[in-house]
Design a protein around this motif. Structure first.
Motif, PDB file in Angstrom:
ATOM      1  N   VAL A  95       0.858  -1.179   0.000  1.00 27.03           N
ATOM      2  CA  VAL A  95       0.000   0.000   0.000  1.00 27.03           C
ATOM      3  C   VAL A  95       0.900   1.236   0.000  1.00 27.03           C
ATOM      4  O   VAL A  95       1.935   1.240   0.664  1.00 27.03           O
ATOM      5  CB  VAL A  95      -0.907  -0.019   1.253  1.00 27.03           C
ATOM      6  CG1 VAL A  95      -1.758   1.224   1.331  1.00 27.03           C
ATOM      7  CG2 VAL A  95      -1.774  -1.272   1.250  1.00 27.03           C
ATOM      8  N   PRO A  96       0.529   2.281  -0.751  1.00 28.22           N
ATOM      9  CA  PRO A  96       1.351   3.494  -0.757  1.00 28.22           C
ATOM     10  C   PRO A  96       1.625   4.003   0.662  1.00 28.22           C
ATOM     11  O   PRO A  96       0.744   3.954   1.529  1.00 28.22           O
ATOM     12  CB  PRO A  96       0.514   4.495  -1.550  1.00 28.22           C
ATOM     13  CG  PRO A  96      -0.333   3.653  -2.434  1.00 28.22           C
ATOM     14  CD  PRO A  96      -0.642   2.420  -1.626  1.00 28.22           C
ATOM     15  N   LYS A  97       2.812   4.481   0.859  1.00 26.92           N
ATOM     16  CA  LYS A  97       3.240   4.972   2.167  1.00 26.92           C
ATOM     17  C   LYS A  97       2.284   6.038   2.696  1.00 26.92           C
ATOM     18  O   LYS A  97       1.895   6.945   1.961  1.00 26.92           O
ATOM     19  CB  LYS A  97       4.648   5.544   2.061  1.00 26.92           C
ATOM     20  CG  LYS A  97       5.249   5.924   3.385  1.00 26.92           C
ATOM     21  CD  LYS A  97       6.675   6.395   3.212  1.00 26.92           C
ATOM     22  CE  LYS A  97       7.261   6.745   4.571  1.00 26.92           C
ATOM     23  NZ  LYS A  97       8.660   7.121   4.473  1.00 26.92           N
ATOM     24  N   GLY A  98       1.892   5.878   3.930  1.00 27.56           N
ATOM     25  CA  GLY A  98       1.009   6.842   4.568  1.00 27.56           C
ATOM     26  C   GLY A  98      -0.469   6.606   4.346  1.00 27.56           C
ATOM     27  O   GLY A  98      -1.296   7.326   4.899  1.00 27.56           O
ATOM     28  N   GLU A  99      -0.824   5.623   3.526  1.00 29.09           N
ATOM     29  CA  GLU A  99      -2.239   5.348   3.247  1.00 29.09           C
ATOM     30  C   GLU A  99      -2.806   4.327   4.231  1.00 29.09           C
ATOM     31  O   GLU A  99      -2.109   3.418   4.663  1.00 29.09           O
ATOM     32  CB  GLU A  99      -2.428   4.813   1.825  1.00 29.09           C
ATOM     33  CG  GLU A  99      -2.159   5.825   0.748  1.00 29.09           C
ATOM     34  CD  GLU A  99      -3.157   6.963   0.712  1.00 29.09           C
ATOM     35  OE1 GLU A  99      -4.240   6.873   1.322  1.00 29.09           O
ATOM     36  OE2 GLU A  99      -2.850   7.967   0.058  1.00 29.09           O
ATOM     37  N   SER A 100      -4.062   4.476   4.548  1.00 28.06           N
ATOM     38  CA  SER A 100      -4.757   3.519   5.402  1.00 28.06           C
ATOM     39  C   SER A 100      -5.149   2.308   4.591  1.00 28.06           C
ATOM     40  O   SER A 100      -5.390   2.403   3.380  1.00 28.06           O
ATOM     41  CB  SER A 100      -6.013   4.161   6.002  1.00 28.06           C
ATOM     42  OG  SER A 100      -5.669   5.264   6.794  1.00 28.06           O
ATOM     43  N   SER A 101      -5.232   1.167   5.266  1.00 30.34           N
ATOM     44  CA  SER A 101      -5.620  -0.050   4.549  1.00 30.34           C
ATOM     45  C   SER A 101      -6.310  -1.031   5.480  1.00 30.34           C
ATOM     46  O   SER A 101      -6.152  -0.980   6.700  1.00 30.34           O
ATOM     47  CB  SER A 101      -4.396  -0.715   3.921  1.00 30.34           C
ATOM     48  OG  SER A 101      -3.501  -1.141   4.927  1.00 30.34           O
ATOM     49  N   VAL A 102      -7.082  -1.920   4.854  1.00 30.27           N
ATOM     50  CA  VAL A 102      -7.688  -3.065   5.518  1.00 30.27           C
ATOM     51  C   VAL A 102      -7.297  -4.253   4.657  1.00 30.27           C
ATOM     52  O   VAL A 102      -7.765  -4.378   3.522  1.00 30.27           O
ATOM     53  CB  VAL A 102      -9.226  -2.930   5.613  1.00 30.27           C
ATOM     54  CG1 VAL A 102      -9.831  -4.168   6.239  1.00 30.27           C
ATOM     55  CG2 VAL A 102      -9.614  -1.664   6.368  1.00 30.27           C
ATOM     56  N   LEU A 103      -6.413  -5.093   5.180  1.00 32.07           N
ATOM     57  CA  LEU A 103      -5.876  -6.208   4.404  1.00 32.07           C
ATOM     58  C   LEU A 103      -6.193  -7.532   5.080  1.00 32.07           C
ATOM     59  O   LEU A 103      -6.285  -7.611   6.300  1.00 32.07           O
ATOM     60  CB  LEU A 103      -4.360  -6.057   4.242  1.00 32.07           C
ATOM     61  CG  LEU A 103      -3.869  -4.739   3.645  1.00 32.07           C
ATOM     62  CD1 LEU A 103      -2.345  -4.705   3.638  1.00 32.07           C
ATOM     63  CD2 LEU A 103      -4.419  -4.530   2.251  1.00 32.07           C
ATOM     64  N   GLY A 104      -6.350  -8.568   4.262  1.00 30.31           N
ATOM     65  CA  GLY A 104      -6.592  -9.905   4.791  1.00 30.31           C
ATOM     66  C   GLY A 104      -8.011 -10.366   4.568  1.00 30.31           C
ATOM     67  O   GLY A 104      -8.787  -9.719   3.852  1.00 30.31           O
ATOM     68  N   GLU A 105      -8.349 -11.473   5.177  1.00 32.04           N
ATOM     69  CA  GLU A 105      -9.632 -12.128   4.892  1.00 32.04           C
ATOM     70  C   GLU A 105     -10.855 -11.289   5.257  1.00 32.04           C
ATOM     71  O   GLU A 105     -11.929 -11.488   4.701  1.00 32.04           O
ATOM     72  CB  GLU A 105      -9.705 -13.489   5.577  1.00 32.04           C
ATOM     73  CG  GLU A 105      -9.652 -13.449   7.082  1.00 32.04           C
ATOM     74  CD  GLU A 105      -9.658 -14.829   7.700  1.00 32.04           C
ATOM     75  OE1 GLU A 105     -10.577 -15.100   8.498  1.00 32.04           O
ATOM     76  OE2 GLU A 105      -8.764 -15.627   7.381  1.00 32.04           O
ATOM     77  N   ASP A 106     -10.738 -10.331   6.154  1.00 32.82           N
ATOM     78  CA  ASP A 106     -11.873  -9.486   6.543  1.00 32.82           C
ATOM     79  C   ASP A 106     -11.950  -8.171   5.764  1.00 32.82           C
ATOM     80  O   ASP A 106     -12.605  -7.225   6.179  1.00 32.82           O
ATOM     81  CB  ASP A 106     -11.795  -9.174   8.043  1.00 32.82           C
ATOM     82  CG  ASP A 106     -12.049 -10.399   8.902  1.00 32.82           C
ATOM     83  OD1 ASP A 106     -12.702 -11.350   8.412  1.00 32.82           O
ATOM     84  OD2 ASP A 106     -11.599 -10.410  10.064  1.00 32.82           O
ATOM     85  N   TYR A 107     -11.302  -8.128   4.606  1.00 38.57           N
ATOM     86  CA  TYR A 107     -11.221  -6.871   3.848  1.00 38.57           C
ATOM     87  C   TYR A 107     -12.572  -6.346   3.366  1.00 38.57           C
ATOM     88  O   TYR A 107     -12.706  -5.162   3.066  1.00 38.57           O
ATOM     89  CB  TYR A 107     -10.249  -7.019   2.670  1.00 38.57           C
ATOM     90  CG  TYR A 107     -10.787  -7.737   1.461  1.00 38.57           C
ATOM     91  CD1 TYR A 107     -11.042  -7.051   0.282  1.00 38.57           C
ATOM     92  CD2 TYR A 107     -11.023  -9.111   1.471  1.00 38.57           C
ATOM     93  CE1 TYR A 107     -11.524  -7.692  -0.848  1.00 38.57           C
ATOM     94  CE2 TYR A 107     -11.492  -9.773   0.355  1.00 38.57           C
ATOM     95  CZ  TYR A 107     -11.754  -9.059  -0.795  1.00 38.57           C
ATOM     96  OH  TYR A 107     -12.221  -9.711  -1.904  1.00 38.57           O
ATOM     97  N   LEU A 108     -13.592  -7.198   3.300  1.00 36.60           N
ATOM     98  CA  LEU A 108     -14.910  -6.754   2.841  1.00 36.60           C
ATOM     99  C   LEU A 108     -15.845  -6.393   3.988  1.00 36.60           C
ATOM    100  O   LEU A 108     -16.991  -6.021   3.760  1.00 36.60           O
ATOM    101  CB  LEU A 108     -15.563  -7.834   1.975  1.00 36.60           C
ATOM    102  CG  LEU A 108     -14.919  -8.059   0.611  1.00 36.60           C
ATOM    103  CD1 LEU A 108     -15.591  -9.208  -0.117  1.00 36.60           C
ATOM    104  CD2 LEU A 108     -14.946  -6.801  -0.221  1.00 36.60           C
ATOM    105  N   LYS A 109     -15.366  -6.470   5.220  1.00 33.28           N
ATOM    106  CA  LYS A 109     -16.199  -6.127   6.368  1.00 33.28           C
ATOM    107  C   LYS A 109     -16.070  -4.634   6.660  1.00 33.28           C
ATOM    108  O   LYS A 109     -15.076  -4.007   6.355  1.00 33.28           O
ATOM    109  CB  LYS A 109     -15.786  -6.947   7.579  1.00 33.28           C
ATOM    110  CG  LYS A 109     -16.092  -8.423   7.389  1.00 33.28           C
ATOM    111  CD  LYS A 109     -15.887  -9.200   8.630  1.00 33.28           C
ATOM    112  CE  LYS A 109     -16.285 -10.653   8.333  1.00 33.28           C
ATOM    113  NZ  LYS A 109     -16.084 -11.491   9.457  1.00 33.28           N
ATOM    114  N   ASN A 110     -17.097  -4.089   7.247  1.00 31.04           N
ATOM    115  CA  ASN A 110     -17.114  -2.687   7.679  1.00 31.04           C
ATOM    116  C   ASN A 110     -16.925  -1.697   6.535  1.00 31.04           C
ATOM    117  O   ASN A 110     -16.166  -0.742   6.650  1.00 31.04           O
ATOM    118  CB  ASN A 110     -16.070  -2.454   8.769  1.00 31.04           C
ATOM    119  CG  ASN A 110     -16.328  -3.317   9.986  1.00 31.04           C
ATOM    120  OD1 ASN A 110     -17.462  -3.485  10.393  1.00 31.04           O
ATOM    121  ND2 ASN A 110     -15.278  -3.881  10.533  1.00 31.04           N
TER     122      ASN A 110
END
Length: 91
Positions: A37-52
């Motif tokens: 992910v670009p430096k400084g960017e927020s991310s949600v990675l892994g199997e729960d990436y489609l939650k919330n």
């Protein structure tokens, strides 16, 4: 505007660049926990990436992510749909 980029392959990276230039607060969501992910960017990675995904104004899905897999009250779009919406020429 808060935007989720769901799927961070070629199209997801292009969407990230586009929405970031528009001044959106962008969060990358991807199934692969090792996604760069670009430096400084927020991310949600892994199997729960489609939650919330409910807290976003726009969810930009990559072609590999099925629309019915995304649960949100926000707008779900794609790079192609955004192009058609913004293109000044007749399509």
């Amino acid at each position: 505007m808060k935007v989720a980029i769901v799927g961070f392959g070629n199209e997801g990276r292009a969407a990230h660049k586009y929405w970031s230039k528009l001044g959106a607060q962008v969060v990358v969501h991807d199934e692969n926990p090792k996604t760069a992910v670009p430096k400084g960017e927020s991310s949600v990675l892994g199997e729960d990436y489609l939650k919330n995904l409910g807290g976003y104004d726009v969810i930009v899905r990559s072609p590999g992510v099925k629309p019915w897999e995304i649960e949100t009250s926000g707008e779900v779009t794609s790079g192609t749909r955004e192009f058609f919406r913004r293109c000044p020429a007749r399509i």
